[in-house]
Motif scaffolding. Structure first.
Motif, PDB file in Angstrom:
ATOM      1  N   UNK A  39       0.768  -1.244  -0.054  1.00 27.15           N
ATOM      2  CA  UNK A  39       0.157   0.041   0.048  1.00 27.15           C
ATOM      3  C   UNK A  39       0.947   1.202   0.040  1.00 27.15           C
ATOM      4  N   UNK A  43       1.375   6.774  -6.905  1.00 24.75           N
ATOM      5  CA  UNK A  43       0.431   7.522  -7.251  1.00 24.75           C
ATOM      6  C   UNK A  43       0.895   9.087  -6.965  1.00 24.75           C
ATOM      7  N   UNK A  87      10.475   5.493   8.817  1.00 24.42           N
ATOM      8  CA  UNK A  87       9.863   6.024  10.251  1.00 24.42           C
ATOM      9  C   UNK A  87      10.981   6.333  11.037  1.00 24.42           C
ATOM     10  N   UNK A 136       5.390   9.407   9.337  1.00 27.55           N
ATOM     11  CA  UNK A 136       4.476   9.898   8.550  1.00 27.55           C
ATOM     12  C   UNK A 136       4.733  11.195   7.585  1.00 27.55           C
ATOM     13  N   UNK A 137       4.356  11.178   6.440  1.00 23.87           N
ATOM     14  CA  UNK A 137       4.286  12.359   5.794  1.00 23.87           C
ATOM     15  C   UNK A 137       2.979  12.606   4.840  1.00 23.87           C
ATOM     16  N   UNK A 189       0.116  12.193  14.804  1.00 16.20           N
ATOM     17  CA  UNK A 189       0.868  12.301  13.611  1.00 16.20           C
ATOM     18  C   UNK A 189       0.480  11.541  12.474  1.00 16.20           C
ATOM     19  N   UNK A 190       0.672  10.269  12.799  1.00 15.67           N
ATOM     20  CA  UNK A 190       0.097   9.304  11.700  1.00 15.67           C
ATOM     21  C   UNK A 190      -1.077   9.458  11.258  1.00 15.67           C
ATOM     22  N   UNK A 213      -1.384  12.967   9.302  1.00 18.04           N
ATOM     23  CA  UNK A 213      -0.561  13.371   8.143  1.00 18.04           C
ATOM     24  C   UNK A 213      -0.870  12.458   6.928  1.00 18.04           C
ATOM     25  N   UNK A 214      -0.912  11.185   7.390  1.00 14.92           N
ATOM     26  CA  UNK A 214      -0.728   9.993   6.274  1.00 14.92           C
ATOM     27  C   UNK A 214      -2.425   9.250   6.261  1.00 14.92           C
ATOM     28  N   UNK A 258      -5.229  11.460   7.075  1.00 16.12           N
ATOM     29  CA  UNK A 258      -6.404  12.455   7.132  1.00 16.12           C
ATOM     30  C   UNK A 258      -7.519  12.225   7.873  1.00 16.12           C
ATOM     31  N   UNK A 288      -8.439   3.092   5.008  1.00 20.15           N
ATOM     32  CA  UNK A 288      -7.949   2.673   3.607  1.00 20.15           C
ATOM     33  C   UNK A 288      -8.492   3.654   2.794  1.00 20.15           C
ATOM     34  N   UNK A 342      -6.581   6.731   2.579  1.00 23.03           N
ATOM     35  CA  UNK A 342      -5.073   6.780   2.468  1.00 23.03           C
ATOM     36  C   UNK A 342      -5.086   6.466   0.854  1.00 23.03           C
ATOM     37  N   UNK A 343      -5.879   5.678   0.167  1.00 25.21           N
ATOM     38  CA  UNK A 343      -6.048   5.253  -1.187  1.00 25.21           C
ATOM     39  C   UNK A 343      -6.870   6.165  -2.097  1.00 25.21           C
ATOM     40  N   UNK A 344      -7.556   7.091  -1.348  1.00 28.81           N
ATOM     41  CA  UNK A 344      -8.721   7.870  -2.234  1.00 28.81           C
ATOM     42  C   UNK A 344      -9.547   7.195  -2.765  1.00 28.81           C
ATOM     43  N   UNK A 391      -4.993  -6.193   1.602  1.00 27.78           N
ATOM     44  CA  UNK A 391      -4.571  -5.096   1.442  1.00 27.78           C
ATOM     45  C   UNK A 391      -4.918  -4.116   2.573  1.00 27.78           C
ATOM     46  N   UNK A 449      -2.322  -4.914   4.978  1.00 31.45           N
ATOM     47  CA  UNK A 449      -0.989  -4.449   4.697  1.00 31.45           C
ATOM     48  C   UNK A 449      -0.931  -3.093   5.170  1.00 31.45           C
ATOM     49  N   UNK A 474       1.075  -1.113   8.335  1.00 29.58           N
ATOM     50  CA  UNK A 474       2.245   0.209   7.839  1.00 29.58           C
ATOM     51  C   UNK A 474       1.519   1.282   8.955  1.00 29.58           C
ATOM     52  N   UNK A 515       3.437   0.346  12.036  1.00 25.60           N
ATOM     53  CA  UNK A 515       4.654   0.597  11.846  1.00 25.60           C
ATOM     54  C   UNK A 515       4.997   2.068  12.096  1.00 25.60           C
ATOM     55  N   UNK A 516       4.417   3.013  11.498  1.00 20.67           N
ATOM     56  CA  UNK A 516       4.643   4.254  11.767  1.00 20.67           C
ATOM     57  C   UNK A 516       4.172   4.872  12.824  1.00 20.67           C
TER      58      UNK A 516
END
Lengths: 129, 177
Positions: free
Chosen positions: A11, A18, A85, A107-108, B29-30, B33-34, B36, B86, B89-91, B103, B106, B110, B113-114
């Motif tokens: 992902x 993208x 990270x 994150x960004x 933050x996660x 930022x990633x 929304x 999801x 993140x993916x729109x 997915x 996954x 992540x 992980x962040x």
């Protein structure tokens, strides 16, 4: 420009792809790998101009992959960007020693990545002119 | 964000409130930022009330090692929040076919992980660290709290973040065990 994205998250790779389509980066093709070993194999098979890699991955980390290619003439002109990270100064110093042009900490937001890629492309074009 | 804005439970060793505050800051933050999404502090009672209305959860766990500190960080969140993250993140349009479970897992891996990386960077910013590939498992209810539990709300839905330590010698310079 041929681009290689190395990240163990499918992902995250999709998100980076993208964002690349939203930049000024002239894309010829985008390759993907899920760890440093796969990334290294793709680097040996293809001429890659821009490498975007995570650090913490199974099998082979991004840092190990970058150490493998550091100093090799074949990859001297390839731009290297870390997306990780791990934002520690220790890791950033290590990255600087491995010819990494940019270090982006997760994150960004997609906008931050877009701006980084645009800036990188502008600088590359300026240096090439 | 002061440390009083985040709540922790079962905190036998991590007495430094900065560690708990840093965990909330990492989640926020996660999320923002990633993904929304909006992360807000909550308390055990509010978390409990919201949690009983959730029947399907996902637990995403990542292992870490940072010098003398090692353990796991687990993010437990409702499955429908995972699907919402999801989409953000993916729109993905909600009207599109549902994404494959693999997915979604996954991406939630992540997410954890962040969160783990952002927390480690905040509590021991000078040290590099290693993270394991995340594992994601469905659950019918949140697991028991770890050594430190942060309860929060993301987009008004309950989320628990559990830190479990397997080794610790010091945190922010203070001997812990």
């Amino acid at each position: 420009m041929r681009i290689l994205i190395v990240d163990d998250s499918a992902m995250m790779r999709a998100m980076i792809k993208r964002v690349i389509t939203l930049t000024d980066v002239p894309v010829e093709s985008i390759l993907e790998a899920s760890n440093g070993r796969e990334g290294l194999e793709l680097l040996q098979k293809h001429d890659v101009q821009l490498l975007l890699t995570d650090i913490n991955m199974p099998v082979m980390t991004g840092a190990e992959m970058l150490r493998e290619i550091a100093g090799h003439e074949r990859w001297r002109g390839m731009s290297r960007v870390i997306i990780s990270t791990d934002g520690s100064p220790e890791r950033r110093e290590e990255a600087a020693d491995l010819d990494v042009r940019c270090y982006l900490e997760k994150p960004f937001s997609p906008e931050v990545l877009r701006d980084v890629l645009n800036e990188l492309t502008d600088n590359e074009l300026t240096e090439t002119d | 964000m002061s440390s009083t804005n985040s709540r922790t439970t079962n905190l036998p060793k991590l007495t430094d409130p900065e560690a708990a505050s840093a965990m909330f800051e990492a989640v926020r933050a996660v999320a923002e930022q990633s993904f929304f999404a909006v992360a807000e502090p909550t308390d055990d009672r509010s978390f409990g009330v919201a949690a009983v209305q959730v029947s399907r959860w996902l637990v995403a766990t990542v292992g870490f090692e940072q010098g003398p500190l090692s353990g796991t960080v687990s993010c437990t969140l409702p499955e429908h929040l995972a699907n919402g993250l999801f989409d953000a993140f993916t729109g993905r349009d909600p009207g599109d076919p549902a994404p494959a479970t693999l997915l979604v897992h996954d991406l939630i891996g992540e997410f954890s992980n962040m969160v783990c990386g952002a927390w480690l960077t905040r509590v021991e910013g000078g040290r590099t660290f290693t993270l394991s590939h995340p594992s994601v498992e469905p659950a019918m209810k949140p697991a028991a709290a770890g050594d430190m539990r942060l309860v929060t709300a993301i987009d008004d839905l309950p989320v628990a973040v559990d830190l479990r330590l397997s080794a610790i010698k010091r945190l922010n310079g203070v001997p812990q065990a």
